[in-house]
Design an enzyme around this catalytic site. Structure first.
Site, short mmCIF file in Angstrom:
data_model
loop_
_atom_site.label_atom_id
_atom_site.label_comp_id
_atom_site.label_asym_id
_atom_site.label_seq_id
_atom_site.Cartn_x
_atom_site.Cartn_y
_atom_site.Cartn_z
N TRP A 1 0.81 -1.23 0.00
CA TRP A 1 0.00 0.00 0.00
C TRP A 1 0.83 1.27 0.00
O TRP A 1 0.38 2.30 -0.48
CB TRP A 1 -1.03 -0.04 1.14
CG TRP A 1 -2.06 -1.09 0.81
CD1 TRP A 1 -2.22 -2.30 1.40
CD2 TRP A 1 -3.02 -1.03 -0.26
NE1 TRP A 1 -3.22 -3.00 0.77
CE2 TRP A 1 -3.72 -2.25 -0.24
CE3 TRP A 1 -3.33 -0.08 -1.22
CZ2 TRP A 1 -4.74 -2.53 -1.17
CZ3 TRP A 1 -4.34 -0.36 -2.14
CH2 TRP A 1 -5.03 -1.57 -2.11
N ASP B 1 -2.08 6.36 6.44
CA ASP B 1 -3.13 5.54 5.84
C ASP B 1 -3.49 4.48 6.88
O ASP B 1 -2.72 3.56 7.12
CB ASP B 1 -2.59 4.91 4.55
CG ASP B 1 -3.55 3.89 3.95
OD1 ASP B 1 -4.65 3.70 4.50
OD2 ASP B 1 -3.18 3.29 2.92
N LYS C 1 -13.55 -1.44 6.00
CA LYS C 1 -12.94 -2.48 6.83
C LYS C 1 -13.54 -2.47 8.24
O LYS C 1 -14.20 -3.42 8.64
CB LYS C 1 -11.43 -2.33 6.83
CG LYS C 1 -10.86 -2.57 5.41
CD LYS C 1 -9.44 -2.18 5.24
CE LYS C 1 -9.03 -2.07 3.78
NZ LYS C 1 -9.04 -3.33 3.02
#
Lengths: 369, 369
Positions: B111, B180, B204
């Protein structure tokens, strides 16, 4: 369906807005446990097990329906992205322009002004016509649009939801059109040969807020700017079938359901017929009201999706809105920047809703004229 | 609740992923007719009638809950935007950098690589540490991070969902962090004084895909880059209370419901305790398996949200996944880029789900070791 239908209002919101009741009921029934899988579509990964993917067939079918129901030629794909039409304002020049080319904008009101403002940071753009001097009461003829050399695309807004005007005919120019059609997606037939890109948020004719559809001519994909973040890149989204980042799974599922409803109801040609009928009813009521109701837009340019009109005084408008709500006719207030009344009558608005509104308008005029 | 609960699977998807059943059932009950208003929240305009706005109180409450439940200091606001964490990769440098400043990136895996790739188009950025040579099996100490002068922010991914590693402690640096935290939003307490921005997709720990939360330090808003398209501008979204463009109404409503569930269940501290308990159960099972199950991540850096592990052979992994699904344990396949097994155990995963998985793992090992 009884209880839900009984309590239902006619929702004239400009978007998010009314959806077909049967679509909502179907979503409700499947919301907690989708197809007996023991989970909700709200919980569904976009990347299912390879052996039995669940979401991939849904997004694929949605793509196919979105293209075929609007009669898009084989050279078009449709991408599902996020950020609404506003998100496309910077993305169009980001993807289409390089340092040598520029984008032209036909300024018909609020939404093109927004596009001009947001596009300036991603490329060289200019205004090729403006209706501002005429208070945005019409769209231009092709002959009025002044294009400079090296113009890659001409941006227009096919229907201004706030001003209540539209392009009855799309301009015939030497440069491809890029159209913001948020409020007319699958609501009218369009001459695809004139367009490279047609985009719009789903939240008017196609579903809830949160998903944007970008119809794009596949033959331009190879010549797009490659220095674009993956999430914003038309080429990357096309290559990954709209999964360059996590797609808004549930919103796409809702669009799928609305498209099936649209198919069952005769497709885009039938939607256009219904839009003609709905808007004619309303404009006739306005035009036959001895100027009690007044629509500022020139007749040939009037929107079939957002009917805007004013009453003789602000007081009357206030009381109109209050009494309308008592008749279960809601969200009729015009946009803050222009005031007045706005009846948004997208694909899912039943004719009965407009008939009820027209009856109320006649009654209100009778009592107050 | 009986029938839904009976058919429910344990969904270990990395996101979109499992949501609390009671949240789904509440949404289902209200889906067609919200609070007797005669319309669905899916149809609700973000701009209600001024006299009785419907969505504005919902988004305001969601904002307040998102801040207070995570114990964010008064100097923070939270913005609701679209495009997921991937959309933030280009937006962070777009908003924070000017021609003189730069962004540093701590590369802990997939990511951050994505962030590096997407951020490069919006500003001057560089890699300040990389775990690539060690196959991304740990996060760095502060002393290993090499910052250049004129660094405006340090980007990190608090938890790598694919690699299954996290920052157990956040680095102490002279430059503010931008994190993040897609997979750890409201799942652990964080030292807010170190951060200028914390962002993540909801899909999530907080709701369905389609809404992104950006926690931002209000005192930096005045110094942000102003040449940013309105939809992508933190300052514009802050000023318009996340309505610079049409927000994803329904997704925000779902986040509201999940936050209420989180509040009823003891808040972020309780969530962190549960995450500790769930992940300990799984890692203990792995570590006590005589290397039948192997987790590649160094112990101190292991994720509490995404537990990754491998089996002795690909054949065993295949049969593990098949048999797990027969036990209603689904979406356990590791990400395509690393293979193996991945159990994502976010806030809404009940301990019972992990216990069931651990029992299955012990049984599977017993039969196949």
């Amino acid at each position: 369906m009884g209880q839900n239908a009984d309590n239902r209002v006619y929702n004239f919101s400009a978007g998010p807005c009314t959806l077909p009741l049967e679509v909502l009921e179907e979503a409700q029934a499947e919301l907690v446990d989708y197809c007996g899988l023991g989970m909700s579509l709200l919980e569904m990964s976009h990347r299912g097990p390879i052996s039995e993917p669940i979401f991939e067939p849904i997004i694929e079918e949605t793509r196919r329906l979105a293209l075929s129901l609007w009669n898009a030629p084989d050279d078009f794909d449709v991408l599902f992205m996020q950020g609404g039409a506003s998100g496309q304002f910077p993305m169009v020049p980001m993807n289409l322009l390089d340092e040598h080319s520029r984008g032209a904008y036909i300024n018909t009101g609020h939404w093109v002004k927004m596009a001009l403002n947001d596009a300036q940071f991603s490329g060289n753009i200019y205004q090729a016509w403006s209706g501002e001097d005429e208070a945005f009461t019409r769209s231009p003829d092709s002959s009025e649009i002044r294009l400079k050399d090296r113009t890659r695309y001409v941006h227009l807004c096919s229907n201004e939801t706030i001003g209540g005007l539209r392009f009855s005919d799309f301009p015939g120019l030497d440069v491809p059109l890029v159209a913001d059609m948020s409020s007319e997606m699958l609501a009218r037939a369009i001459p695809w040969e004139k367009f490279d890109i047609v985009f719009g948020g789903a939240q008017k004719n196609l579903g809830p807020a949160g998903v944007t559809l970008i119809y794009i001519r596949k033959s331009i994909l190879g010549s797009l700017n490659v220095e674009v973040p993956r999430t914003f890149s038309y080429a990357a989204q096309h290559a990954s079938r709209s999964m360059a980042n996590t797609p808004p799974v549930f919103s796409i599922w809702m669009v799928n359901k609305v498209l099936h409803w649209l198919e069952r109801n005769g497709g885009v040609n039938e939607m256009e017929k219904r839009a003609n009928a709905r808007s004619k009813l309303l404009y006739d009521c306005i035009d036959n009201s001895d100027e009690f109701y007044r629509c500022p837009v020139q007749t040939a340019h009037r929107s079939q999706m957002n009917v805007v009109y004013k009453l003789p005084t602000l007081e009357l408008e206030k009381s109109f809105l209050e009494q309308a709500a008592q008749h279960r006719l809601v969200n009729l207030r015009g946009h803050g920047s222009v005031g007045g009344i706005r009846a948004s009558i997208y694909n899912a608005m039943p004719l009965k809703g407009v008939e009820t509104l027209v009856n109320f308008m006649q009654e209100f005029k009778h009592k107050n004229a």
